[in-house]
Design a protein around this motif. Structure first.
Motif, PDB file in Angstrom:
ATOM      1  N   ALA A  70      53.917  90.204  50.363  1.00 21.68           N
ATOM      2  CA  ALA A  70      54.610  91.414  50.816  1.00 21.68           C
ATOM      3  C   ALA A  70      56.107  91.305  50.533  1.00 21.68           C
ATOM      4  O   ALA A  70      56.753  90.348  50.963  1.00 21.68           O
ATOM      5  N   LEU A  72      59.219  92.374  51.718  1.00 23.03           N
ATOM      6  CA  LEU A  72      59.838  92.966  52.900  1.00 23.03           C
ATOM      7  C   LEU A  72      61.352  92.842  52.775  1.00 23.03           C
ATOM      8  O   LEU A  72      61.868  91.762  52.478  1.00 23.03           O
ATOM      9  N   ALA A 130      58.453  97.563  53.967  1.00 23.91           N
ATOM     10  CA  ALA A 130      57.573  97.042  52.922  1.00 23.91           C
ATOM     11  C   ALA A 130      57.872  97.809  51.644  1.00 23.91           C
ATOM     12  O   ALA A 130      57.595  99.009  51.558  1.00 23.91           O
ATOM     13  N   MET A 146      57.089 101.536  53.627  1.00 20.90           N
ATOM     14  CA  MET A 146      56.609 101.621  55.003  1.00 20.90           C
ATOM     15  C   MET A 146      57.574 100.879  55.921  1.00 20.90           C
ATOM     16  O   MET A 146      57.951  99.741  55.647  1.00 20.90           O
ATOM     17  N   LEU A 148      57.971  98.854  59.121  1.00 19.21           N
ATOM     18  CA  LEU A 148      57.000  98.062  59.862  1.00 19.21           C
ATOM     19  C   LEU A 148      57.198  98.165  61.368  1.00 19.21           C
ATOM     20  O   LEU A 148      58.325  98.173  61.874  1.00 19.21           O
ATOM     21  N   ALA A 150      54.894  97.153  65.283  1.00 20.76           N
ATOM     22  CA  ALA A 150      53.805  96.399  65.902  1.00 20.76           C
ATOM     23  C   ALA A 150      53.168  97.241  66.989  1.00 20.76           C
ATOM     24  O   ALA A 150      53.831  98.083  67.620  1.00 20.76           O
ATOM     25  N   GLN A 199      47.248  95.871  54.116  1.00 23.62           N
ATOM     26  CA  GLN A 199      46.661  95.701  55.445  1.00 23.62           C
ATOM     27  C   GLN A 199      45.982  94.353  55.610  1.00 23.62           C
ATOM     28  O   GLN A 199      45.694  93.936  56.739  1.00 23.62           O
ATOM     29  N   LEU A 203      50.052  89.878  59.525  1.00 24.30           N
ATOM     30  CA  LEU A 203      51.320  89.869  60.238  1.00 24.30           C
ATOM     31  C   LEU A 203      51.070  90.154  61.717  1.00 24.30           C
ATOM     32  O   LEU A 203      50.412  91.139  62.059  1.00 24.30           O
ATOM     33  N   ILE A 237      51.079  93.744  63.383  1.00 24.94           N
ATOM     34  CA  ILE A 237      52.160  94.433  62.656  1.00 24.94           C
ATOM     35  C   ILE A 237      51.561  95.174  61.491  1.00 24.94           C
ATOM     36  O   ILE A 237      50.757  94.628  60.734  1.00 24.94           O
ATOM     37  N   LYS A 238      51.975  96.442  61.321  1.00 24.48           N
ATOM     38  CA  LYS A 238      51.457  97.242  60.202  1.00 24.48           C
ATOM     39  C   LYS A 238      52.509  98.244  59.776  1.00 24.48           C
ATOM     40  O   LYS A 238      53.550  98.396  60.431  1.00 24.48           O
TER      41      LYS A 238
END
Length: 238
Positions: A70, A72, A130, A146, A148, A150, A199, A203, A237-238
């Protein structure tokens, strides 16, 4: 079949004359040895090691095979607008990801309005974005990444980048480094991920509300931890 019908009879009669001599029987199949098997394999298909190597070479590497797939980065929220088709759920964020003359600015659609209803509270906030997600259209508005957050049950909260982190700074996971990110490397590159691939990047929120990759690699920017807010330990986390 008989002359009067095309039907195939249920039984047949042999026309060999009585006393006809039969030839010596022969085997239709025989057992072959391991040596013969290996000789045939080498002749027609190579060794098992070569076949395994060929299969490995033919299979393209997965983006998720990287130590940390990822990309980030720290983003600073520049502006917040209501989504024209989903004003009750979605914000359309303009996020500064560094670079000169706004070259690093991206538009991100975020479904966080229920939990962050005040746009003024988001402007200027340091978030985690992301950046290597494939751009998608959400209800007619393009999202180029995205933000992020949680969540666990009813709890929900954004990830917070360190206050001193500069927009565009890379978020790392523990000591994990992708090819090219080692000292003296070129910085490496990240594959573009589909949402379903992202996904699968594990995380979660751990002790002290710190964000972790695979529960043991703490997310950080220059050694300063990335943390979540308003959620308990164990949130995803997403």
């Amino acid at each position: 079949h008989s002359p009067d019908t095309n039907a195939i009879p249920d039984t047949f009669e042999l026309t060999l004359a009585e006393g006809h001599a039969l030839g010596a029987p022969e085997l239709l199949f025989k057992t072959i040895t391991e040596e013969e098997v290996e000789a045939l394999r080498v002749r027609f298909g190579g060794t098992q090691e070569e076949a395994a190597q060929g299969s490995a070479a033919a299979a393209p590497p997965s983006a998720l095979d990287l130590p940390f797939p990822a990309e980030l980065r720290v983003g600073a929220v520049v502006s917040v607008e209501a989504h024209p088709e989903s004003a009750d759920r979605l914000w359309v964020l303009q996020v500064d990801l560094g670079g000169d003359a706004g070259a690093g600015r991206r538009q991100v659609v975020a479904g966080i309005r229920e939990f962050y209803p005040d746009p003024a509270g988001l402007v200027g906030r340091k978030v985690v974005v992301a950046c290597n997600l494939k751009a998608v259209s959400l209800k007619g508005v393009e999202s180029q990444g995205m933000v992020l957050a949680a969540s666990k049950k009813e709890a929900f909260g954004l990830l917070r980048a360190p206050d001193a982190a500069e927009p565009g700074a890379l978020v790392l996971a523990g000591d994990l480094r992708n090819p090219g990110q080692e000292p003296g490397g070129t910085g490496g590159s990240y594959p573009t991920l589909e949402l379903k691939e992202f996904q699968k990047v594990a995380l979660t929120v751990g002790a002290g509300l710190r964000a972790f990759f695979k529960k043991s690699n703490g997310l950080h920017v220059g050694g300063e931890p990335v943390v979540a807010e308003n959620v308990p330990e164990g949130a995803k986390i997403k």
